[in-house]
Scaffold this motif. Structure first.
Motif, PDB file in Angstrom:
ATOM      1  N   ILE A 161       0.743  -1.298   0.122  1.00  0.00           N
ATOM      2  CA  ILE A 161       0.068  -0.071  -0.037  1.00  0.00           C
ATOM      3  C   ILE A 161       0.885   1.188   0.065  1.00  0.00           C
ATOM      4  CG2 ILE A 161      -1.557   1.261   1.201  1.00  0.00           C
ATOM      5  CD1 ILE A 161      -2.629  -1.492   2.689  1.00  0.00           C
ATOM      6  N   THR A 162       0.421   2.064  -0.818  1.00  0.00           N
ATOM      7  CA  THR A 162       1.317   3.571  -0.867  1.00  0.00           C
ATOM      8  C   THR A 162       0.186   4.518  -0.683  1.00  0.00           C
ATOM      9  OG1 THR A 162       2.986   2.570  -2.305  1.00  0.00           O
ATOM     10  CG2 THR A 162       2.675   5.061  -2.253  1.00  0.00           C
ATOM     11  N   GLN A 163       0.240   5.411   0.142  1.00  0.00           N
ATOM     12  CA  GLN A 163      -0.605   6.476   0.701  1.00  0.00           C
ATOM     13  C   GLN A 163       0.274   7.944   0.158  1.00  0.00           C
ATOM     14  OE1 GLN A 163      -3.806   6.763   3.887  1.00  0.00           O
ATOM     15  NE2 GLN A 163      -2.195   5.686   4.625  1.00  0.00           N
ATOM     16  N   MET A 164      -0.064   8.540  -0.617  1.00  0.00           N
ATOM     17  CA  MET A 164       0.501   9.822  -0.693  1.00  0.00           C
ATOM     18  C   MET A 164      -0.194  11.033  -0.633  1.00  0.00           C
ATOM     19  SD  MET A 164       2.579   8.498  -4.488  1.00  0.00           S
ATOM     20  CE  MET A 164       1.226   7.928  -5.232  1.00  0.00           C
ATOM     21  N   ILE A 205      -0.440   8.148 -11.044  1.00  0.00           N
ATOM     22  CA  ILE A 205      -0.767   6.960 -10.295  1.00  0.00           C
ATOM     23  C   ILE A 205      -0.462   5.589 -11.124  1.00  0.00           C
ATOM     24  CG2 ILE A 205      -2.800   5.797  -9.343  1.00  0.00           C
ATOM     25  CD1 ILE A 205      -3.934   8.616  -8.576  1.00  0.00           C
ATOM     26  N   ASP A 206      -0.705   5.596 -12.087  1.00  0.00           N
ATOM     27  CA  ASP A 206      -0.312   4.524 -13.110  1.00  0.00           C
ATOM     28  C   ASP A 206       1.139   3.995 -13.285  1.00  0.00           C
ATOM     29  OD1 ASP A 206      -3.138   3.816 -13.833  1.00  0.00           O
ATOM     30  OD2 ASP A 206      -2.875   4.810 -15.711  1.00  0.00           O
ATOM     31  N   GLU A 207       2.100   5.188 -13.282  1.00  0.00           N
ATOM     32  CA  GLU A 207       3.422   5.042 -13.292  1.00  0.00           C
ATOM     33  C   GLU A 207       3.925   4.569 -11.956  1.00  0.00           C
ATOM     34  OE1 GLU A 207       7.440   7.110 -14.722  1.00  0.00           O
ATOM     35  OE2 GLU A 207       5.499   8.171 -15.376  1.00  0.00           O
ATOM     36  N   ALA A 208       3.388   5.186 -10.693  1.00  0.00           N
ATOM     37  CA  ALA A 208       3.800   4.764  -9.698  1.00  0.00           C
ATOM     38  C   ALA A 208       3.363   3.349  -9.188  1.00  0.00           C
ATOM     39  CB  ALA A 208       3.159   5.825  -8.567  1.00  0.00           C
ATOM     40  N   ALA A 209       2.291   3.096  -9.841  1.00  0.00           N
ATOM     41  CA  ALA A 209       2.106   1.560  -9.359  1.00  0.00           C
ATOM     42  C   ALA A 209       2.710   0.332 -10.138  1.00  0.00           C
ATOM     43  CB  ALA A 209       0.420   1.437  -9.768  1.00  0.00           C
ATOM     44  N   SER A 210       2.862   0.866 -11.171  1.00  0.00           N
ATOM     45  CA  SER A 210       3.746  -0.153 -12.136  1.00  0.00           C
ATOM     46  C   SER A 210       5.270  -0.086 -11.400  1.00  0.00           C
ATOM     47  CB  SER A 210       3.793   0.625 -13.687  1.00  0.00           C
ATOM     48  OG  SER A 210       2.554   0.277 -14.167  1.00  0.00           O
ATOM     49  N   GLU A 211       5.659   0.946 -11.357  1.00  0.00           N
ATOM     50  CA  GLU A 211       6.927   1.014 -10.792  1.00  0.00           C
ATOM     51  C   GLU A 211       7.236   0.170  -9.324  1.00  0.00           C
ATOM     52  OE1 GLU A 211      10.992   2.545 -11.271  1.00  0.00           O
ATOM     53  OE2 GLU A 211       9.334   2.343 -12.537  1.00  0.00           O
ATOM     54  N   LEU A 212       6.133   0.267  -8.509  1.00  0.00           N
ATOM     55  CA  LEU A 212       6.016  -0.406  -7.268  1.00  0.00           C
ATOM     56  C   LEU A 212       5.806  -1.823  -7.586  1.00  0.00           C
ATOM     57  CD1 LEU A 212       3.842   2.014  -5.191  1.00  0.00           C
ATOM     58  CD2 LEU A 212       6.322   1.397  -4.637  1.00  0.00           C
ATOM     59  N   ARG A 256       8.236  -6.614  -6.518  1.00  0.00           N
ATOM     60  CA  ARG A 256       8.046  -8.345  -7.091  1.00  0.00           C
ATOM     61  C   ARG A 256       6.532  -8.537  -6.897  1.00  0.00           C
ATOM     62  NH1 ARG A 256      12.572  -5.944  -7.391  1.00  0.00           N
ATOM     63  NH2 ARG A 256      14.566  -7.041  -7.783  1.00  0.00           N
ATOM     64  N   LYS A 257       5.702  -7.706  -7.288  1.00  0.00           N
ATOM     65  CA  LYS A 257       4.272  -8.286  -6.964  1.00  0.00           C
ATOM     66  C   LYS A 257       3.290  -8.073  -8.127  1.00  0.00           C
ATOM     67  CE  LYS A 257       4.347  -9.144  -2.264  1.00  0.00           C
ATOM     68  NZ  LYS A 257       4.376 -10.511  -2.107  1.00  0.00           N
ATOM     69  N   PRO A 258       2.386  -8.693  -8.459  1.00  0.00           N
ATOM     70  CA  PRO A 258       1.534  -8.453  -9.817  1.00  0.00           C
ATOM     71  C   PRO A 258       1.144  -7.106  -9.436  1.00  0.00           C
ATOM     72  CG  PRO A 258       0.611 -10.076  -8.354  1.00  0.00           C
ATOM     73  CD  PRO A 258       1.991  -9.688  -7.506  1.00  0.00           C
ATOM     74  N   LEU A 259       0.636  -6.408 -10.623  1.00  0.00           N
ATOM     75  CA  LEU A 259       0.032  -5.139 -10.499  1.00  0.00           C
ATOM     76  C   LEU A 259      -1.201  -5.101  -9.483  1.00  0.00           C
ATOM     77  CD1 LEU A 259       0.553  -2.246 -11.341  1.00  0.00           C
ATOM     78  CD2 LEU A 259      -0.447  -2.739 -13.579  1.00  0.00           C
ATOM     79  N   PRO A 260      -2.295  -6.064 -10.006  1.00  0.00           N
ATOM     80  CA  PRO A 260      -3.399  -6.342  -9.051  1.00  0.00           C
ATOM     81  C   PRO A 260      -3.261  -6.126  -7.842  1.00  0.00           C
ATOM     82  CG  PRO A 260      -3.768  -7.646 -11.103  1.00  0.00           C
ATOM     83  CD  PRO A 260      -2.223  -7.329 -11.041  1.00  0.00           C
ATOM     84  N   ALA A 261      -2.104  -6.413  -7.166  1.00  0.00           N
ATOM     85  CA  ALA A 261      -1.741  -6.454  -5.886  1.00  0.00           C
ATOM     86  C   ALA A 261      -1.278  -5.144  -5.082  1.00  0.00           C
ATOM     87  CB  ALA A 261      -0.879  -7.510  -5.442  1.00  0.00           C
ATOM     88  N   ILE A 262      -1.028  -3.996  -6.042  1.00  0.00           N
ATOM     89  CA  ILE A 262      -0.676  -2.991  -5.639  1.00  0.00           C
ATOM     90  C   ILE A 262      -1.790  -1.755  -5.312  1.00  0.00           C
ATOM     91  CG2 ILE A 262       0.863  -1.225  -6.148  1.00  0.00           C
ATOM     92  CD1 ILE A 262       2.162  -3.611  -5.778  1.00  0.00           C
ATOM     93  N   MET A 263      -1.655  -1.237  -4.187  1.00  0.00           N
ATOM     94  CA  MET A 263      -2.834  -0.266  -3.958  1.00  0.00           C
ATOM     95  C   MET A 263      -1.927   1.086  -3.850  1.00  0.00           C
ATOM     96  SD  MET A 263      -5.467   0.480  -0.598  1.00  0.00           S
ATOM     97  CE  MET A 263      -6.386  -0.926  -1.199  1.00  0.00           C
ATOM     98  N   VAL A 264      -2.341   2.094  -4.682  1.00  0.00           N
ATOM     99  CA  VAL A 264      -1.814   3.487  -4.464  1.00  0.00           C
ATOM    100  C   VAL A 264      -3.046   4.550  -4.320  1.00  0.00           C
ATOM    101  CG1 VAL A 264      -0.571   5.213  -5.848  1.00  0.00           C
ATOM    102  CG2 VAL A 264      -0.065   2.871  -6.135  1.00  0.00           C
ATOM    103  N   TRP A 318      -2.437  -8.361   3.756  1.00  0.00           N
ATOM    104  CA  TRP A 318      -3.496  -9.247   3.273  1.00  0.00           C
ATOM    105  C   TRP A 318      -2.698  -9.985   1.997  1.00  0.00           C
ATOM    106  CZ3 TRP A 318      -4.841  -8.170  -2.109  1.00  0.00           C
ATOM    107  CH2 TRP A 318      -6.173  -8.842  -2.237  1.00  0.00           C
ATOM    108  N   LYS A 319      -3.410 -10.989   1.731  1.00  0.00           N
ATOM    109  CA  LYS A 319      -2.956 -11.791   0.616  1.00  0.00           C
ATOM    110  C   LYS A 319      -3.444 -11.850  -0.654  1.00  0.00           C
ATOM    111  CE  LYS A 319      -1.408 -16.844  -0.310  1.00  0.00           C
ATOM    112  NZ  LYS A 319      -1.301 -18.089   0.096  1.00  0.00           N
ATOM    113  N   TYR A 320      -2.824 -11.516  -1.712  1.00  0.00           N
ATOM    114  CA  TYR A 320      -3.345 -11.404  -2.979  1.00  0.00           C
ATOM    115  C   TYR A 320      -3.758 -12.925  -3.446  1.00  0.00           C
ATOM    116  CZ  TYR A 320      -3.922 -10.639  -8.234  1.00  0.00           C
ATOM    117  OH  TYR A 320      -4.470 -10.700  -9.330  1.00  0.00           O
ATOM    118  N   THR A 321      -4.895 -13.162  -4.060  1.00  0.00           N
ATOM    119  CA  THR A 321      -5.222 -14.603  -4.358  1.00  0.00           C
ATOM    120  C   THR A 321      -5.383 -14.811  -5.850  1.00  0.00           C
ATOM    121  OG1 THR A 321      -7.565 -14.092  -4.211  1.00  0.00           O
ATOM    122  CG2 THR A 321      -6.060 -14.963  -2.033  1.00  0.00           C
ATOM    123  N   GLY A 322      -5.145 -13.877  -6.658  1.00  0.00           N
ATOM    124  CA  GLY A 322      -5.223 -13.805  -8.031  1.00  0.00           C
ATOM    125  C   GLY A 322      -4.296 -14.625  -8.875  1.00  0.00           C
TER     126      GLY A 322
END
Length: 118
Positions: A3-6, A22-29, A34-42, A114-118
């Motif tokens: 999770i990233t809160q800005m 936001i898209d670039e921050a999520a992709s970079e994170l 080393r996590k799938p993009l759907p598991a990243i919250m920005v 939280w565990k991403y299950t995708g």
């Protein structure tokens, strides 16, 4: 889930530019952590911020993450990479003075995240 809160007082000139940031921050994170993009919250809040008697652009970001296994013996290198890469994106999109960008890093345990299950 990482999770990233800005928070910033920077006003993006259009919703598309805000979304691009936001898209670039999520992709970079996703890549750094080393996590799938759907598991990243920005999260990004534009709000009033005042520092050193000035309303010039200021930026605060908190990163909650699970340390990637390959950095288990070198957390300092991981934090440097994360900070450097995120600062680069923040400055690219907001032109914030690096002395007015603050970052907080919170490592979570796998059991406490939280565990991403995708």
């Amino acid at each position: 889930m990482p999770i990233t809160q800005m928070k910033t007082n920077y006003r993006f000139s259009s919703p598309a530019l805000r979304t691009a940031f936001i898209d670039e921050a999520a992709s970079e994170l996703s890549e750094i952590l080393r996590k799938p993009l759907p598991a990243i919250m920005v999260m990004l809040d534009e709000c009033s911020m005042y520092m050193n008697s000035s309303e010039d652009t200021v930026f605060f970001a908190e990163f909650r993450y699970i340390l990637p296994q390959e950095y288990a013996d070198n957390k300092a290198a991981f934090l440097k990479e994360l900070a450097d890469r995120m600062l680069s994106i923040i400055q690219k999109h907001t032109h914030a003075d690096p002395y007015r960008v603050y970052m907080q890093f919170t490592e979570m345990t796998r059991e406490g995240a939280w565990k991403y299950t995708g």
